[in-house]
Structure formats: structure tokens, C-alpha cells
Write a protein that holds these residues in place. Sequence first.
Motif, PDB file in Angstrom:
ATOM      1  N   GLY A  75      61.697 -20.993 -54.619  1.00 45.70           N
ATOM      2  CA  GLY A  75      62.483 -20.322 -54.747  1.00 45.70           C
ATOM      3  C   GLY A  75      63.786 -19.991 -54.179  1.00 45.70           C
ATOM      4  O   GLY A  75      64.775 -19.759 -54.125  1.00 45.70           O
ATOM      5  N   ASN A  76      64.066 -21.809 -53.945  1.00 42.20           N
ATOM      6  CA  ASN A  76      65.297 -21.649 -53.023  1.00 42.20           C
ATOM      7  C   ASN A  76      65.557 -21.044 -52.941  1.00 42.20           C
ATOM      8  O   ASN A  76      67.117 -20.698 -51.717  1.00 42.20           O
ATOM      9  N   THR A  77      64.520 -21.289 -51.872  1.00 42.73           N
ATOM     10  CA  THR A  77      65.331 -20.742 -49.909  1.00 42.73           C
ATOM     11  C   THR A  77      64.604 -20.728 -48.829  1.00 42.73           C
ATOM     12  O   THR A  77      63.881 -22.171 -49.146  1.00 42.73           O
ATOM     13  N   VAL A  78      64.895 -20.736 -47.792  1.00 39.47           N
ATOM     14  CA  VAL A  78      64.861 -21.160 -46.280  1.00 39.47           C
ATOM     15  C   VAL A  78      64.705 -20.441 -46.013  1.00 39.47           C
ATOM     16  O   VAL A  78      65.470 -19.338 -45.397  1.00 39.47           O
ATOM     17  N   PHE A  79      63.305 -20.336 -44.427  1.00 37.72           N
ATOM     18  CA  PHE A  79      63.225 -19.166 -43.615  1.00 37.72           C
ATOM     19  C   PHE A  79      63.612 -19.820 -42.585  1.00 37.72           C
ATOM     20  O   PHE A  79      62.550 -20.857 -42.234  1.00 37.72           O
ATOM     21  N   LEU A  80      63.877 -18.700 -41.565  1.00 43.00           N
ATOM     22  CA  LEU A  80      63.703 -19.093 -40.349  1.00 43.00           C
ATOM     23  C   LEU A  80      63.025 -18.458 -39.937  1.00 43.00           C
ATOM     24  O   LEU A  80      63.226 -16.329 -39.604  1.00 43.00           O
ATOM     25  N   GLN A  81      61.575 -18.308 -39.151  1.00 46.07           N
ATOM     26  CA  GLN A  81      60.975 -17.386 -38.247  1.00 46.07           C
ATOM     27  C   GLN A  81      60.956 -17.920 -36.885  1.00 46.07           C
ATOM     28  O   GLN A  81      60.582 -19.110 -36.019  1.00 46.07           O
ATOM     29  N   MET A  82      60.942 -16.550 -36.238  1.00 44.62           N
ATOM     30  CA  MET A  82      61.780 -16.740 -34.911  1.00 44.62           C
ATOM     31  C   MET A  82      61.041 -15.455 -34.208  1.00 44.62           C
ATOM     32  O   MET A  82      60.727 -14.182 -34.093  1.00 44.62           O
ATOM     33  N   ASN A  83      60.029 -16.615 -32.936  1.00 42.24           N
ATOM     34  CA  ASN A  83      59.011 -15.147 -31.889  1.00 42.24           C
ATOM     35  C   ASN A  83      59.546 -15.806 -30.687  1.00 42.24           C
ATOM     36  O   ASN A  83      60.116 -16.065 -30.365  1.00 42.24           O
ATOM     37  N   ASN A  84      58.774 -14.565 -30.319  1.00 42.38           N
ATOM     38  CA  ASN A  84      58.864 -14.374 -28.456  1.00 42.38           C
ATOM     39  C   ASN A  84      60.482 -14.334 -28.482  1.00 42.38           C
ATOM     40  O   ASN A  84      61.305 -14.873 -27.510  1.00 42.38           O
ATOM     41  N   LEU A  85      60.920 -13.681 -29.678  1.00 51.11           N
ATOM     42  CA  LEU A  85      62.375 -12.816 -29.749  1.00 51.11           C
ATOM     43  C   LEU A  85      63.374 -12.953 -27.878  1.00 51.11           C
ATOM     44  O   LEU A  85      61.865 -11.970 -26.921  1.00 51.11           O
ATOM     45  N   LYS A  86      64.112 -12.705 -27.850  1.00 51.10           N
ATOM     46  CA  LYS A  86      64.741 -12.991 -26.011  1.00 51.10           C
ATOM     47  C   LYS A  86      65.814 -12.524 -26.234  1.00 51.10           C
ATOM     48  O   LYS A  86      66.759 -12.274 -27.656  1.00 51.10           O
ATOM     49  N   PRO A  87      66.787 -11.442 -25.345  1.00 55.41           N
ATOM     50  CA  PRO A  87      67.681 -10.679 -25.519  1.00 55.41           C
ATOM     51  C   PRO A  87      69.023 -11.567 -25.734  1.00 55.41           C
ATOM     52  O   PRO A  87      69.632 -11.187 -26.680  1.00 55.41           O
TER      53      PRO A  87
END
Length: 123
Positions: A75-87
Motif C-alpha cells: 500500500g506504499n504506506t508507513v504507520f506511526l502508532q503512538m500509545n500512552n500519549l502525553k501533552p
Amino acid sequence: QVQLVESGGRLVQAGGSLRLSCAASGGTFSSLYIGWFRQAQGKEREFVGVSFNFGGTYYADAVKGRITISRDNAGNTVFLQMNNLKPEDTAVYYCASRTRGSLFLRESDYNYWGQGTQVTVSS
């Protein structure tokens, strides 16, 4: 010439999760490193992580353990999964590309950039 389009940024509460996408076109995706950077207001752009063309990843110490970068070559796509996000994760997130090489930590190591997507984390 490679075109990159980020998407997925939005307002999220602290502790939440978010997945950003970087869709690439115009190049040979399988030969590209795709890096993620972020820039908070008033601060310099900083390296977040990178997806290497062979499938490996490397993450900045500041986010290691909270993010995962994955790649969909079909799919010519890269994903950035971010968890436990902080301000302090609040920033405009950019993806960038370069062909394979030994350098990938600096803005100047990349040839093409997306327009960025805003991530805002509320406390």
C-alpha cells in the motif's frame, strides 16, 4: 520525485493512542527509508523514528516503548502508532523519505517531506 501525505492527526486525551499514516507515491517505495519527525511550537524539528526499506525500525530514545512504526509495502504506506500519549507529544508530525543509506537521524538526511499532520494531546 516522491510525494508524501500524512494523515491521522487529531486532538486526543493524555493516555490515549493515535495512528498516523504516511502515504507515498512517485518513487520506488521498497527502496525508501521513511522517517518520522515532529516539531512542537517554538522548538526545533526532532527525529521520532524510521522505517528502513528492509523492514527494520529505529526509534528515538524519547519515544521508545510508546511508539511502533510499521510498513505496508503493498500500500506504499508507513504507520506511526503512538500509545500512552502525553501533552509533550503535541506537535506537527512529518514523514520524510530518502533512499537507503547510512544516515537517517537528521532532517538533512531526507530528500522529500510531507506537509505534516497536527497532533494535540490534552491533559
